[in-house]
Design a protein around this motif. Structure first.
Motif, PDB file in Angstrom:
ATOM      1  N   ARG A  80       0.825  -1.199   0.000  1.00 49.07           N
ATOM      2  CA  ARG A  80       0.000   0.000   0.000  1.00 49.07           C
ATOM      3  C   ARG A  80       0.863   1.255   0.000  1.00 49.07           C
ATOM      4  NH1 ARG A  80      -2.290   0.819   4.578  1.00 49.07           N
ATOM      5  NH2 ARG A  80      -3.990   2.090   3.766  1.00 49.07           N
ATOM      6  N   ARG A 284     -12.086  -2.343   0.015  1.00 46.85           N
ATOM      7  CA  ARG A 284     -11.983  -1.107   0.788  1.00 46.85           C
ATOM      8  C   ARG A 284     -12.572  -1.327   2.174  1.00 46.85           C
ATOM      9  NH1 ARG A 284     -14.771   4.510  -1.350  1.00 46.85           N
ATOM     10  NH2 ARG A 284     -14.414   5.803   0.496  1.00 46.85           N
ATOM     11  N   ASP A 286     -13.339   0.761   5.717  1.00 47.46           N
ATOM     12  CA  ASP A 286     -13.410   2.072   6.360  1.00 47.46           C
ATOM     13  C   ASP A 286     -13.043   1.921   7.834  1.00 47.46           C
ATOM     14  OD1 ASP A 286     -14.415   4.427   7.730  1.00 47.46           O
ATOM     15  OD2 ASP A 286     -15.448   4.916   5.843  1.00 47.46           O
ATOM     16  N   TYR A 309      -7.224   2.919  -6.911  1.00 45.73           N
ATOM     17  CA  TYR A 309      -6.441   2.473  -5.756  1.00 45.73           C
ATOM     18  C   TYR A 309      -5.678   3.650  -5.152  1.00 45.73           C
ATOM     19  CZ  TYR A 309      -3.198  -0.727  -3.259  1.00 45.73           C
ATOM     20  OH  TYR A 309      -2.468  -1.403  -2.313  1.00 45.73           O
ATOM     21  N   LEU A 312      -8.053   6.183  -3.343  1.00 45.16           N
ATOM     22  CA  LEU A 312      -8.527   5.751  -2.035  1.00 45.16           C
ATOM     23  C   LEU A 312      -7.408   5.736  -0.999  1.00 45.16           C
ATOM     24  CD1 LEU A 312     -10.953   2.843  -3.013  1.00 45.16           C
ATOM     25  CD2 LEU A 312     -11.562   5.104  -2.139  1.00 45.16           C
ATOM     26  N   GLU A 313      -6.202   5.402  -1.430  1.00 43.57           N
ATOM     27  CA  GLU A 313      -5.078   5.355  -0.495  1.00 43.57           C
ATOM     28  C   GLU A 313      -4.739   6.723   0.067  1.00 43.57           C
ATOM     29  OE1 GLU A 313      -2.080   1.731  -1.197  1.00 43.57           O
ATOM     30  OE2 GLU A 313      -1.989   3.286  -2.712  1.00 43.57           O
ATOM     31  N   GLN A 318      -9.013   5.085   5.174  1.00 45.09           N
ATOM     32  CA  GLN A 318      -9.389   3.966   4.319  1.00 45.09           C
ATOM     33  C   GLN A 318      -8.243   2.965   4.222  1.00 45.09           C
ATOM     34  OE1 GLN A 318     -12.588   3.781   2.993  1.00 45.09           O
ATOM     35  NE2 GLN A 318     -12.843   5.601   4.264  1.00 45.09           N
ATOM     36  N   VAL A 320      -7.122  -0.104   1.992  1.00 47.98           N
ATOM     37  CA  VAL A 320      -7.505  -0.671   0.701  1.00 47.98           C
ATOM     38  C   VAL A 320      -6.447  -1.641   0.190  1.00 47.98           C
ATOM     39  CG1 VAL A 320      -8.949   1.270  -0.009  1.00 47.98           C
ATOM     40  CG2 VAL A 320      -6.506   1.315  -0.528  1.00 47.98           C
ATOM     41  N   TYR A 338      -8.207  -7.869   5.812  1.00 45.85           N
ATOM     42  CA  TYR A 338      -9.015  -7.053   4.913  1.00 45.85           C
ATOM     43  C   TYR A 338     -10.461  -7.528   4.866  1.00 45.85           C
ATOM     44  CZ  TYR A 338      -4.799  -4.794   3.221  1.00 45.85           C
ATOM     45  OH  TYR A 338      -3.642  -4.075   3.148  1.00 45.85           O
TER      46      TYR A 338
END
Length: 356
Positions: A80, A284, A286, A309, A312-313, A318, A320, A338
């Motif tokens: 990530r 994803r 939260d 990706y 959202l990162e 978040q 992901v 996850y």
């Protein structure tokens, strides 16, 4: 030979080695054009996807030759972006013994492949089989089996440098890390990640700043699992002493109650059905609400998947992961953090407290 479909999804590295190095230094020192440095790092990470697939295919062949396809889990993932940035900015990577001077290009685990087998015997057989592999990729092996790392981590890491034995190749020199674990070692390792989410800890990424009681609980629990796996043997006095300490730590931390609250966030059955014909699945989670969701992308939309990706990162609340391939059940086993599954960890922790 690589499958043609993999060839089509290659993401080329569009920056020079020096530009990648400068981007890493920029993030570590927080000097210069941070936004541009992040763009360089995102492209560098995406360029690992194809080399990662190559190593995964290599490993899969050995798993198949040993007859482990029905029992082993083989999964892969790109590290990530927030984790990469955090690793670059940490003051130390070894508990404060020396300053962090890591070179982004030398990070071993931006591309990671994971194999989970059932037993000690299967783990040793797979590692030995990989040792005999005639391949164009150089590798170094680090074993943490009988003697765990200070954190309690156990497993085997094999660090590959792709196509390093070739004079020239488009994917030459990418570092890919292969983790080999037994099922019990994997329960421990993913339990660490779940605790980090539940408790907002940094046991995995920055253990020197993490809660001492959680760290001690994990070290003792690792000993229990290692004995259960057959890697070590403890005398009855030591076992009793550790069990009593583990019990007290679990009570102080309300460990079982907290981990039981980490309910399944995603409907794996539904996701698996939808992912069958897709090339990429984006999961994803939260961190604020505990809710999960999934997005799907066909094979010819890898760039769209990577872009989403990255988007959202950038959101700190978040968690992901982008999954290549369509078998989400493998991800359920390989990355249970996850998918909100802490049940096996809790069950084994309860066993250690009551019977060890």
């Amino acid at each position: 030979m690589a499958n043609e479909s993999y060839e089509k999804t290659k993401t080329p590295l569009i920056y020079s080695k020096k530009q990648v190095e400068r981007a890493g230094r920029c993030i570590r020192k927080q000097e210069g054009d941070i936004e541009q440095a992040v763009k360089v790092i995102q492209n560098f990470r995406s360029a690992h996807a194809y080399p990662l697939t190559i190593i995964k295919n290599l490993v899969w062949k050995h798993v198949r030759s040993l007859g482990l396809l029905d029992t082993a889990t083989v999964a892969r993932r790109l590290k990530r972006l927030p984790t990469i940035l955090d690793k670059l900015q940490r003051s130390s990577l070894n508990g404060g013994e020396s300053c962090n001077a890591i070179d982004l290009r030398r990070m071993q685990d931006i591309g990671g492949c994971r194999v989970i087998v059932q037993t000690k015997k299967e783990l040793e057989e797979l590692n030995a089989s990989l040792d005999t592999s005639r391949t164009v990729h150089e590798s170094r092996t680090y074993s943490h089996l009988e003697v765990a790392k200070d954190s309690g981590y156990r497993g085997i890491h094999r660090c590959y440098k792709t196509y390093s034995k070739k004079s020239e190749h488009a994917s030459k020199g990418f570092n890919i890390e292969l983790q080999l674990r037994t099922k019990l070692q994997h329960v421990w390792a993913t339990g660490v990640e779940i605790i980090d989410v539940v408790e907002n800890e940094s046991l995995k990424t920055n253990p020197t700043q993490a809660n001492y009681k959680w760290k001690r609980l994990l070290v003792i629990f690792s000993e229990f699992l290692a004995e259960k796996d057959g890697f070590i043997e403890l005398n009855s006095v030591t076992s009793k002493t550790l069990r009593l300490e583990l019990l007290q730590l679990a009570q102080d931390l309300h460990a079982v109650e907290k981990l039981n609250s980490f309910n399944r966030a995603l409907d794996v059955k539904e996701i698996s059905a939808r992912a069958k014909e897709q090339g990429f699945t984006l999961l994803r989670f939260d961190l604020k609400t505990g809710n999960g969701s999934a997005s799907f992308f066909p094979k010819n939309r890898e760039q769209d998947a990577m872009a989403k990706y990255a988007e959202l990162e950038a959101e700190l609340d978040q968690d992901v992961i982008l999954i290549a391939g369509r078998d989400i059940k493998k991800i359920e086993k390989a990355y249970p953090n996850y998918l909100g599954d802490s049940s096996t960890f809790v069950s084994l922790l309860a066993e250690a407290i009551t019977t060890w």
